[in-house]
Design an enzyme around this catalytic site. Structure first.
Site, mmCIF file in Angstrom:
data_model
loop_
_atom_site.group_PDB
_atom_site.id
_atom_site.type_symbol
_atom_site.label_atom_id
_atom_site.label_comp_id
_atom_site.label_asym_id
_atom_site.label_seq_id
_atom_site.Cartn_x
_atom_site.Cartn_y
_atom_site.Cartn_z
ATOM 1 N N GLN A 112 44.240 44.832 43.235
ATOM 2 C CA GLN A 112 44.188 43.767 44.235
ATOM 3 C C GLN A 112 45.364 43.814 45.210
ATOM 4 O O GLN A 112 45.520 42.917 46.026
ATOM 5 C CB GLN A 112 44.067 42.395 43.576
ATOM 6 N N ASP A 135 45.256 29.256 45.352
ATOM 7 C CA ASP A 135 44.439 30.387 45.812
ATOM 8 C C ASP A 135 43.017 29.863 45.977
ATOM 9 O O ASP A 135 42.116 30.192 45.203
ATOM 10 C CB ASP A 135 44.507 31.523 44.792
ATOM 11 N N HIS A 149 51.240 27.549 36.681
ATOM 12 C CA HIS A 149 50.464 28.244 35.644
ATOM 13 C C HIS A 149 50.365 27.380 34.387
ATOM 14 O O HIS A 149 49.319 27.326 33.739
ATOM 15 C CB HIS A 149 51.131 29.566 35.253
ATOM 16 N N GLU A 161 55.544 26.324 36.692
ATOM 17 C CA GLU A 161 54.895 25.076 36.272
ATOM 18 C C GLU A 161 53.410 25.039 36.693
ATOM 19 O O GLU A 161 52.578 24.448 36.000
ATOM 20 C CB GLU A 161 55.683 23.899 36.870
HETATM 21 O O1 PAF Z 1 45.664 34.444 40.831
HETATM 22 C C1 PAF Z 1 46.101 35.426 40.192
HETATM 23 O O2 PAF Z 1 47.187 35.389 39.612
HETATM 24 C C2 PAF Z 1 45.287 36.704 40.152
HETATM 25 O O3 PAF Z 1 44.636 36.933 41.355
HETATM 26 C C3 PAF Z 1 44.278 36.741 38.966
HETATM 27 C C4 PAF Z 1 43.242 35.646 39.104
HETATM 28 C C5 PAF Z 1 45.047 36.582 37.659
HETATM 29 C C6 PAF Z 1 43.560 38.084 38.958
HETATM 30 O O4 PAF Z 1 44.449 39.139 38.830
#
Ligand code: PAF
Length: 287
Positions: free
Chosen positions: A68, A157, A44, A42
């Protein structure tokens, strides 16, 4: 461009993405981008809905970005369900899914990394040193590939959001970076794809993270010294059953500068990262 089972068109290459966005531009339509790594929830979908209020067409990207993740982290285990994600995106009103393969994003010979200093240095920058260079690089690429008017990122984040705002300003990218509020479960736990890793027992402990941060924020607002509040919060998390605490720190919201040591009067963001079993949870609270 073949549609997914949900009817949402899917672009696999940068060329397909660019062609679709160019067609929209010819019609005079504005474009929003919601970058994701999939395993959507939810939180996203709230980003997609926010983008829809600001732009005519919304692209969501789905790419589990290897750069990452450190070698010991959960890149291989990261939950993947493209068909399920496409259905959720379609239900939220997304217009296009961009789901490239790793080789499309990092072709052989790719050797450029975007490094943001300052705001990327503390907190997760210390705990996960390769993380923000990977995030900054992939987000710069996605912004260049899509060329959106607005790009939306979640405040869960929080440091990532500030890093992305910084890189967009520093690299003169013609895009507005928009933060969206954290979406929480009823018991306060911030929604995260990684919550799927939690056992039933860990899931019962996890909401303490938000409670401890909320208590810490209230105590800072009441004038307690920053270092005392941070130390008390770390002890409370360990007492609640967290295995390890990477940090609980009170910082300025925009630049993530250190606060204190005494009572604080200006805006505050309290950020934390803590481990429950194999799951690393992050959260933040502020004004
Ligand atoms: O927040 C995330 O899901 C990831 O760090 C992103 C911003 C899609 C980059 O891969």
């Amino acid at each position: 461009m073949p549609p997914t089972a949900s009817g949402l068109p899917i672009a696999r290459t940068v060329a397909e993405l660019r062609a679709k966005v160019a067609a929209w531009r010819r019609e005079g339509l504005s474009v929003g981008l919601v970058p994701t790594m999939g395993a959507l929830h939810e939180g996203h979908l709230s980003l997609v809905r926010l983008a829809r209020t600001r732009t005519d067409r919304v692209v969501a990207s789905l790419f589990v970005n290897p750069t990452q993740f450190a070698p010991h982290e959960d890149f291989d285990a990261y939950p993947r369900d493209e068909a399920g994600d496409a259905a959720l995106l379609a239900s939220a009103g997304c217009h296009l899914l961009f789901a490239p393969a790793v080789a499309e994003m990092y072709p052989p010979g790719a050797s450029t990394t975007v490094i943001v200093s300052g705001v990327a240095d503390p907190l997760d920058g210390l705990a996960r040193p390769s993380h923000f260079p990977g995030v900054a690089t992939i987000v710069t690429k996605l912004l260049n590939q899509c060329g959106p008017d607005v790009a939306v990122f979640g405040e869960k984040d929080f440091q990532q959001l500030q890093v992305i705002k910084r890189l967009a300003a520093d690299l003169d990218l013609p895009v507005e970076i928009l933060g969206a509020p954290i979406v929480r479960a009823e018991d306060g736990l911030a929604l995260s794809s990684r919550n799927a890793y939690l056992s039933a027992d860990e899931r019962r402990v996890a909401p303490r993270l938000y409670e401890v941060l909320t208590e810490a924020f209230a105590r800072l607002r009441a004038g307690e010294a920053v270092e005392t509040v941070e130390a008390t919060a770390v002890a409370a998390l360990l007492a609640a059953g967290f295995d390890r605490v990477d940090y609980v720190e009170a910082r300025t919201p925009a630049d993530l500068d250190r606060l204190g040591p005494g009572p604080v009067t200006g805006p505050i963001r309290v950020l934390a990262a803590a481990h429950l079993g194999r799951t690393r949870l992050i959260d933040n609270v502020g004004d």
